[in-house]
Write a protein that holds these residues in place. Sequence first.
Motif, mmCIF file in Angstrom:
data_model
loop_
_atom_site.group_PDB
_atom_site.id
_atom_site.type_symbol
_atom_site.label_atom_id
_atom_site.label_comp_id
_atom_site.label_asym_id
_atom_site.label_seq_id
_atom_site.Cartn_x
_atom_site.Cartn_y
_atom_site.Cartn_z
ATOM 1 N N GLU A 111 0.854 -1.198 0.000
ATOM 2 C CA GLU A 111 0.000 0.000 0.000
ATOM 3 C C GLU A 111 0.886 1.243 0.000
ATOM 4 O O GLU A 111 1.842 1.349 0.763
ATOM 5 C CB GLU A 111 -0.922 0.014 1.205
ATOM 6 C CG GLU A 111 -1.877 1.202 1.199
ATOM 7 C CD GLU A 111 -2.885 1.192 2.329
ATOM 8 O OE1 GLU A 111 -3.731 2.114 2.375
ATOM 9 O OE2 GLU A 111 -2.830 0.264 3.170
ATOM 10 N N ILE A 112 0.562 2.185 -0.872
ATOM 11 C CA ILE A 112 1.317 3.434 -0.944
ATOM 12 C C ILE A 112 0.446 4.574 -0.429
ATOM 13 O O ILE A 112 -0.780 4.531 -0.539
ATOM 14 C CB ILE A 112 1.812 3.718 -2.377
ATOM 15 C CG1 ILE A 112 0.640 3.803 -3.362
ATOM 16 C CG2 ILE A 112 2.801 2.653 -2.828
ATOM 17 C CD1 ILE A 112 1.050 4.142 -4.789
ATOM 18 N N ASN A 113 1.083 5.568 0.149
ATOM 19 C CA ASN A 113 0.355 6.702 0.724
ATOM 20 C C ASN A 113 0.454 7.961 -0.118
ATOM 21 O O ASN A 113 -0.040 9.013 0.274
ATOM 22 C CB ASN A 113 0.872 6.977 2.141
ATOM 23 C CG ASN A 113 0.567 5.837 3.086
ATOM 24 O OD1 ASN A 113 -0.556 5.343 3.128
ATOM 25 N ND2 ASN A 113 1.576 5.372 3.820
ATOM 26 N N GLU A 114 1.125 7.847 -1.254
ATOM 27 C CA GLU A 114 1.249 8.994 -2.137
ATOM 28 C C GLU A 114 1.196 8.524 -3.584
ATOM 29 O O GLU A 114 1.872 7.551 -3.950
ATOM 30 C CB GLU A 114 2.573 9.718 -1.872
ATOM 31 C CG GLU A 114 2.665 11.069 -2.544
ATOM 32 C CD GLU A 114 3.913 11.837 -2.142
ATOM 33 O OE1 GLU A 114 4.149 12.900 -2.728
ATOM 34 O OE2 GLU A 114 4.647 11.358 -1.248
ATOM 35 N N THR A 361 7.879 9.309 -4.247
ATOM 36 C CA THR A 361 6.901 8.597 -3.415
ATOM 37 C C THR A 361 7.539 7.886 -2.226
ATOM 38 O O THR A 361 6.835 7.294 -1.416
ATOM 39 C CB THR A 361 6.128 7.564 -4.249
ATOM 40 O OG1 THR A 361 7.067 6.658 -4.853
ATOM 41 C CG2 THR A 361 5.294 8.233 -5.323
ATOM 42 N N LYS A 362 8.855 7.901 -2.128
ATOM 43 C CA LYS A 362 9.594 7.303 -1.002
ATOM 44 C C LYS A 362 9.353 5.795 -0.878
ATOM 45 O O LYS A 362 9.353 5.241 0.229
ATOM 46 C CB LYS A 362 9.229 8.005 0.310
ATOM 47 C CG LYS A 362 9.561 9.485 0.336
ATOM 48 C CD LYS A 362 9.097 10.138 1.632
ATOM 49 C CE LYS A 362 9.384 11.633 1.600
ATOM 50 N NZ LYS A 362 8.915 12.322 2.836
#
Length: 563
Positions: A111-114, A361-362
């Motif tokens: 899951e990505i947050n950005e 996006t780190k």
Amino acid sequence: MLKNYWKKGGKQKKRVIMFFIILIALLFFLRDDYQPALLFVRKFIFIILLGFIVLYFGLRKFRKSTSIGSRIGVLFLLSLFFGLLYFAGWHFKMYDYIKTYNVFNNLNKIEINELPLTQNERIQPLRNIFSMANESVGETKDVSLPHLVRVDSINKWTMAIQPTEKYYWQGLKDNTEEVFAVSSTTPFPRFSNENRISVTFSIGESLKFSRNTYNAVVQRFNPWMLLNYEPSDTFYMKNDKGAWVEVVSLIKWKGFFFPYPTFGGVMVIENGEHTFKDYLERITIGKGIFIPSEKMKNYSYLTRQNTLSEKVSQLQAESLKFLAGFSDPLPWNMKSAVKIPEAPKDQNAQPYVTDFDFSDTKIDAYSGLYHWFGLEPVGSERTSLSYSVFIPSDGTDKLYYYDHASKKQGYAGVSAMPLKVKESKKEYDWSANSPVEFRPYIKNIAGRKRMFFLGTVSTISDNNPNQFDGSATPDLALVDSEYRDVVWINAKKPSTWEEEVYKQLNEAWRASENINIYFKNEKTILEKNREILDSIKLLSKKEAELKKIEKLQKQIDSIKKNQ
């Protein structure tokens, strides 16, 4: 029976030996013909074994039963079992349900947050490219389905110009002798000159018998692969030496209980003429170089490339409906169940192959081509965007997803886009035109990342619903998924799109978000005032310098007069 026939004499023994030689030869040379049957058994092995076991013991019980009542009871139970098996497994699709759950459990989900930014936006949709390509070939030629791939660090639509399937003779004797490679970022795709590459493939998707891509690849499989692999999409690209190759994506089936498909690597077919040696190789061991998925990283032309079968990525994206648990997609739950929106029959369905930039996006994800899905709630009347799914198109064992629903963003999904575009241009004849293929467009504008959908208006033929208008300057629309506003943009000037969006929506953003962040090329009032002050200071400085020069000039003139 065969043993008794063998004992009758030497003539019979020769016949038996000859029969088995012919049978083994047929099994060897025709393995591409019966391989689908092997795959069918592989895919449903658990159900088939269960059915045979129940049938065996049921018939055994039937034979041992002496009374008519018990025999009828056995037949009734067998009928009930196989009836329930059919209705639960096929009619209610529980077999596919559990298969998809197996896919979900074996996914490397992140899951990505950005959201990543999009780059190198493709202007023409797939069906437009396909129509324009077909307009550029003759009667005896067909064009294979276009695929977006990386060629010389540029995203291009590539497709083979192959012998047509309408005329059988061409598929028997001709080769595939040309490949189209058209830039995806230009509104003016040209299907001539340098975009029409001369390259010969003796193996092709429309060719017959052993020269057919499917047949040649299956013939290359070893016995284990015959049971577990199947060819899928075919791509045309350059290898590390700069030579054009045909890359066939492979699907590998895993598991015993409810087997599921995964990416199994690729089979690479090199270009070359059709020769007798080539013929012997094809009919015996097939054609192609097998590269398993775990070894693809050793070939730079296959990394960050588009080689993943869409059948695999579609099932992977669909499996996210189990994020809330095994029972959530069942009719009495469906709290977070999602689906891939269905596209009209005449349009390209998801995934949309898109170029993403993950650099800010780190997360450890490459920037390049991905299969993108916009998942929506299962109800037909629900069109919100629940998840954005990013699956690496080179088959990397990862799946990235962004949860719009849990963040309560309220974005509109792909299904909602066509009506919004039609409503914004009521003067269009929407009976002949249709907005198609809404791919994501994500940019940093006015202080944060904003998500839009980029759609193209295409004219669809009344006589042939698969024929799209191949206009070089299509009408493009960007739809803000949050504000639902439609911005019509100039297809010829992609560099101005962000500014056009800002000009139309900046006041709405400021009023709603209470922001005072301007477009990167637009100066704030303070910056404009500073510029005016700086210019006044500069003018004052110039005036002072001019006065000094004038004073010095007068002194020089007076000295000259005294002399």
